[in-house]
Design a protein around this motif. Structure first.
Motif, PDB file in Angstrom:
ATOM      1  N   TRP A 419       0.808  -1.177  -0.010  1.00  0.00           N
ATOM      2  CA  TRP A 419      -0.011   0.040   0.077  1.00  0.00           C
ATOM      3  C   TRP A 419       1.004   1.165   0.075  1.00  0.00           C
ATOM      4  CZ3 TRP A 419      -4.288   1.546  -1.483  1.00  0.00           C
ATOM      5  CH2 TRP A 419      -4.920   2.803  -0.914  1.00  0.00           C
ATOM      6  N   ALA A 420       1.886   1.166   0.934  1.00  0.00           N
ATOM      7  CA  ALA A 420       3.082   2.512   0.802  1.00  0.00           C
ATOM      8  C   ALA A 420       3.507   2.688  -0.650  1.00  0.00           C
ATOM      9  CB  ALA A 420       3.847   2.217   1.774  1.00  0.00           C
ATOM     10  N   GLN A 421       3.907   1.491  -1.189  1.00  0.00           N
ATOM     11  CA  GLN A 421       4.794   1.783  -2.478  1.00  0.00           C
ATOM     12  C   GLN A 421       3.600   2.263  -3.691  1.00  0.00           C
ATOM     13  OE1 GLN A 421       5.273  -0.925  -0.413  1.00  0.00           O
ATOM     14  NE2 GLN A 421       6.906   0.082   0.087  1.00  0.00           N
ATOM     15  N   VAL A 422       2.194   1.811  -3.755  1.00  0.00           N
ATOM     16  CA  VAL A 422       1.526   2.227  -4.762  1.00  0.00           C
ATOM     17  C   VAL A 422       0.823   3.847  -4.400  1.00  0.00           C
ATOM     18  CG1 VAL A 422       0.684  -0.095  -5.475  1.00  0.00           C
ATOM     19  CG2 VAL A 422      -0.676   1.351  -3.820  1.00  0.00           C
ATOM     20  N   CYS A 423       1.157   4.291  -3.260  1.00  0.00           N
ATOM     21  CA  CYS A 423       1.038   5.533  -2.784  1.00  0.00           C
ATOM     22  C   CYS A 423       1.984   6.560  -2.917  1.00  0.00           C
ATOM     23  CB  CYS A 423       0.237   5.686  -1.436  1.00  0.00           C
ATOM     24  SG  CYS A 423      -1.293   4.749  -0.938  1.00  0.00           S
ATOM     25  N   LEU A 455      -3.449  -4.151  -9.013  1.00  0.00           N
ATOM     26  CA  LEU A 455      -3.743  -3.289 -10.145  1.00  0.00           C
ATOM     27  C   LEU A 455      -3.128  -2.021 -10.138  1.00  0.00           C
ATOM     28  CD1 LEU A 455      -7.610  -4.095 -10.448  1.00  0.00           C
ATOM     29  CD2 LEU A 455      -5.813  -4.892 -11.811  1.00  0.00           C
ATOM     30  N   LYS A 456      -3.227  -1.000  -9.036  1.00  0.00           N
ATOM     31  CA  LYS A 456      -2.583  -0.060  -8.958  1.00  0.00           C
ATOM     32  C   LYS A 456      -0.799  -0.067  -9.210  1.00  0.00           C
ATOM     33  CE  LYS A 456      -5.061   3.137  -6.139  1.00  0.00           C
ATOM     34  NZ  LYS A 456      -4.968   3.986  -4.846  1.00  0.00           N
ATOM     35  N   THR A 457      -0.243  -1.467  -8.784  1.00  0.00           N
ATOM     36  CA  THR A 457       1.063  -1.538  -8.959  1.00  0.00           C
ATOM     37  C   THR A 457       1.240  -1.928 -10.714  1.00  0.00           C
ATOM     38  OG1 THR A 457       1.397  -2.651  -6.943  1.00  0.00           O
ATOM     39  CG2 THR A 457       3.136  -3.091  -8.644  1.00  0.00           C
ATOM     40  N   ILE A 458       0.579  -2.608 -11.164  1.00  0.00           N
ATOM     41  CA  ILE A 458       0.680  -2.584 -12.816  1.00  0.00           C
ATOM     42  C   ILE A 458       0.177  -1.443 -13.432  1.00  0.00           C
ATOM     43  CG2 ILE A 458      -0.431  -3.991 -14.786  1.00  0.00           C
ATOM     44  CD1 ILE A 458      -1.328  -6.225 -12.774  1.00  0.00           C
ATOM     45  N   VAL A 459      -0.478  -0.571 -13.314  1.00  0.00           N
ATOM     46  CA  VAL A 459      -1.088   0.431 -14.043  1.00  0.00           C
ATOM     47  C   VAL A 459       0.155   1.611 -13.638  1.00  0.00           C
ATOM     48  CG1 VAL A 459      -2.636   2.415 -14.238  1.00  0.00           C
ATOM     49  CG2 VAL A 459      -3.421   0.059 -13.995  1.00  0.00           C
ATOM     50  N   ARG A 460       0.516   1.849 -12.478  1.00  0.00           N
ATOM     51  CA  ARG A 460       1.504   3.106 -12.464  1.00  0.00           C
ATOM     52  C   ARG A 460       2.340   3.008 -11.548  1.00  0.00           C
ATOM     53  NH1 ARG A 460      -2.639   6.712  -8.784  1.00  0.00           N
ATOM     54  NH2 ARG A 460      -2.576   5.649  -6.845  1.00  0.00           N
ATOM     55  N   GLY A 461       2.607   1.566 -10.951  1.00  0.00           N
ATOM     56  CA  GLY A 461       3.702   1.536  -9.874  1.00  0.00           C
ATOM     57  C   GLY A 461       4.997   0.942 -10.239  1.00  0.00           C
ATOM     58  N   LEU A 462       5.179   0.526 -11.659  1.00  0.00           N
ATOM     59  CA  LEU A 462       6.365  -0.182 -11.741  1.00  0.00           C
ATOM     60  C   LEU A 462       7.464   0.891 -12.152  1.00  0.00           C
ATOM     61  CD1 LEU A 462       4.897  -2.666 -14.530  1.00  0.00           C
ATOM     62  CD2 LEU A 462       5.699  -3.301 -12.268  1.00  0.00           C
ATOM     63  N   ILE A 463       7.609   1.824 -12.613  1.00  0.00           N
ATOM     64  CA  ILE A 463       8.441   2.962 -12.971  1.00  0.00           C
ATOM     65  C   ILE A 463       8.448   3.960 -11.653  1.00  0.00           C
ATOM     66  CG2 ILE A 463       9.457   4.918 -14.341  1.00  0.00           C
ATOM     67  CD1 ILE A 463       8.024   3.589 -16.750  1.00  0.00           C
ATOM     68  N   ASN A 464       9.421   4.074 -11.068  1.00  0.00           N
ATOM     69  CA  ASN A 464       9.851   4.568  -9.983  1.00  0.00           C
ATOM     70  C   ASN A 464      10.651   5.785 -10.044  1.00  0.00           C
ATOM     71  OD1 ASN A 464       9.613   5.579  -7.332  1.00  0.00           O
ATOM     72  ND2 ASN A 464      10.935   3.777  -6.194  1.00  0.00           N
ATOM     73  N   LYS A 465      10.329   7.131  -9.848  1.00  0.00           N
ATOM     74  CA  LYS A 465      11.485   8.143  -9.989  1.00  0.00           C
ATOM     75  C   LYS A 465      12.366   7.996  -8.659  1.00  0.00           C
ATOM     76  CE  LYS A 465       8.742  11.702  -7.814  1.00  0.00           C
ATOM     77  NZ  LYS A 465       7.921  12.837  -8.141  1.00  0.00           N
ATOM     78  N   ASN A 466      12.000   7.362  -7.590  1.00  0.00           N
ATOM     79  CA  ASN A 466      12.979   7.647  -6.345  1.00  0.00           C
ATOM     80  C   ASN A 466      13.618   6.100  -6.290  1.00  0.00           C
ATOM     81  OD1 ASN A 466      11.834  10.036  -5.305  1.00  0.00           O
ATOM     82  ND2 ASN A 466       9.858   8.671  -4.827  1.00  0.00           N
ATOM     83  N   ALA A 467      13.600   5.378  -7.145  1.00  0.00           N
ATOM     84  CA  ALA A 467      14.305   4.016  -7.146  1.00  0.00           C
ATOM     85  C   ALA A 467      15.800   4.478  -7.780  1.00  0.00           C
ATOM     86  CB  ALA A 467      13.620   2.902  -8.099  1.00  0.00           C
ATOM     87  N   TYR A 468      16.714   4.187  -6.916  1.00  0.00           N
ATOM     88  CA  TYR A 468      18.110   4.437  -7.373  1.00  0.00           C
ATOM     89  C   TYR A 468      18.831   3.099  -7.187  1.00  0.00           C
ATOM     90  CZ  TYR A 468      16.681   9.300  -5.857  1.00  0.00           C
ATOM     91  OH  TYR A 468      16.204  10.455  -5.532  1.00  0.00           O
TER      92      TYR A 468
END
Length: 468
Positions: A419-423, A455-468
């Motif tokens: 839940w934290a990740q998709v938010c 569903l949120k992970t698939i739709v918008r959670g895969l690409i993460n601007k904070n993932a270094y």
């Protein structure tokens, strides 16, 4: 309007569920044996199918009663009702399939069963949603009210009134207050509710007023009055609720458990502590993990080749993480960094433009493709598809001292996504905010919430601007 007819409404729910299951049966029958294949030869007759449909219907109603699907849901979230509807249908189908196996009836159409259960879920959830929305609108307009008498007029009672003011859809109306403290009575007058008398007047008021529920909002110092109040209410058949004086130190979902003959308050209610919920989540994890591995197999092979060509070293990166009940396990990822011979990866965060990353590693981290091997962690039982993200032991020891509720996340299996990740709380974001989201997930878990997060992970959670 509907008030006072709760038993009739319960019977109506049972009858409506039964009729909808019959409707689903005929829809599944005609879809399978007429619309899909035309009129086809079938070893079982309509009468045979209908007999097993009746077995399913009776089983569903028994299980629905057992899991309290037909109890009053005025204060419950609709997601809780959906979860119980899904549970009742899944377990009824399990019973049906078990009986078919026992009697060696293996000719039942699987397509029919799929259409049958999907129709049941769609129609039952659909009509119950319409009923819930309709009742909420009626209650907001003043219909279907339940009348409440509050014992106590101090800070607890004022908090209760304040909460009710935000939920007119519950349909609760406070008739008034009873309190022996004059100072409390003076304060409560500001909310324009009548003062009906002192606590000793309770019996007389219950006999002369229509009251559905008595709410005790007294301080702990008035504990000696609780027993008499409860006995008086139960003698005339009025429900009683207690707002504990220490409510502010309890989490939102605490509940009572029985320890022998002694009632014990469980400070935090974790839905996944329930065996049925835990079984359903584990079953869904295994199914999703197997399907995910099969569907992504070409991608897994391609990424493995890319990792191998990008830099020397193993394809997988293995790291110790803290999981369920604070037990450690080895979590898998595709390696995205150059080989290091110290323990820096166990005690240091990855930062932006981290020199340890490979070019290919930067890509798979940004797109979260490096997390795919964790599907095998799910199969092993170390992780779940959805849950709080696991952390390294070094940081767990650090955060548990800095953030008081940090360790609550380990009451459930960690997840690939959460839940934290998709938010948006991934990578370089607030740990405290992440924990608040994790605790919300733990306390409010349902299968529906898991589906929403996936569903949120698939739709918008895969690409993460904070993932270094």
């Amino acid at each position: 309007m509907i008030r006072g007819n709760e038993r009739f409404i319960t019977t109506l729910y049972v009858g409506t569920d039964f009729l909808i299951i019959q409707l689903s049966f005929f829809i599944a029958w005609f879809c399978r044996f007429y619309f899909l294949d035309g009129i086809v030869a079938n070893d079982l007759s309509l009468a045979d199918y209908f007999f097993w449909n009746v077995v399913y219907s009776i089983t569903y109603i028994i299980i629905a009663n057992f899991i309290s699907l037909y109890k009053s849901k005025r204060r419950k979230k609709f997601s809780n009702e959906i979860s119980k509807i899904i549970q009742a249908n899944l377990f009824s189908m399990f019973v049906l399939l078990s009986l078919l196996f026992i009697v060696r009836n293996i000719d039942t159409s699987r397509v029919f069963l799929v259409i049958y259960i999907l129709s049941n879920l769609t129609f039952i959830i659909g009509y119950r949603y319409i009923v819930k929305i309709t009742l909420s609108i009626l209650r907001t307009k003043g219909y279907n009210k339940q009348f409440i008498l509050v014992i106590g007029a101090g800070s607890l009672a004022q908090k209760f009134i304040h909460t009710l003011s935000y939920h007119p859809e519950y349909g609760f109306e406070i008739l008034g207050f009873l309190d022996d403290n004059k100072e409390s009575l003076g304060k409560i007058n500001s909310v324009n509710r009548p003062i009906l008398g002192k606590i000793n007047d309770l019996k007389l008021i219950l006999e002369n007023e229509i009251i559905d529920e008595v709410v005790i909002a007294l301080p702990i110092s008035a504990y000696d009055k609780y027993q008499k109040i409860i006995m008086t209410c139960e003698k005339v058949g009025v429900r009683v609720s207690i707002i504990p004086d220490f409510y502010d130190i309890l989490p939102a979902n605490s509940h009572f458990e029985n320890f022998g003959d002694l009632p014990v308050i469980n400070v935090r209610d974790v839905p996944l502590d329930d065996r049925i919920n835990n079984f359903l989540k584990r079953l869904s994890d295994i199914m999703i993990a197997i399907i995910g591995i099969i569907l992504t197999m070409p991608l897994l092979i391609g990424i493995a080749i890319g990792v191998k060509l990008s830099s020397p070293g193993p394809i997988l990166f293995k790291q110790e993480r803290v999981g369920l009940n604070r037990r450690t396990f080895i979590m898998y990822k595709f390696r995205s960094m150059k080989i290091m011979f110290d323990n820096a990866s166990d005690t240091k965060w990855t930062v932006e433009n981290d020199p340890r990353r490979t070019k290919f590693g930067t890509f798979i981290r940004k797109t979260s493709l490096d997390e795919l091997p964790q599907l095998f962690n799910v199969l092993k039982g170390d992780m779940s598809i959805v849950g709080p993200r696991p952390e390294r032991p070094f940081f767990v020891d650090q955060f548990k001292e800095e953030i008081p509720k940090y360790m609550i996340k380990h009451q459930v299996r960690p997840g690939i996504t959460g839940w934290a990740q998709v938010c948006g709380l991934r990578g370089d974001t607030s740990i405290k905010d992440r924990i608040e989201h994790d605790i919300y997930y733990i306390e409010n878990w349902t299968l529906l919430l898991d589906v929403k997060i996936i569903l949120k992970t698939i739709v918008r959670g895969l690409i993460n601007k904070n993932a270094y």
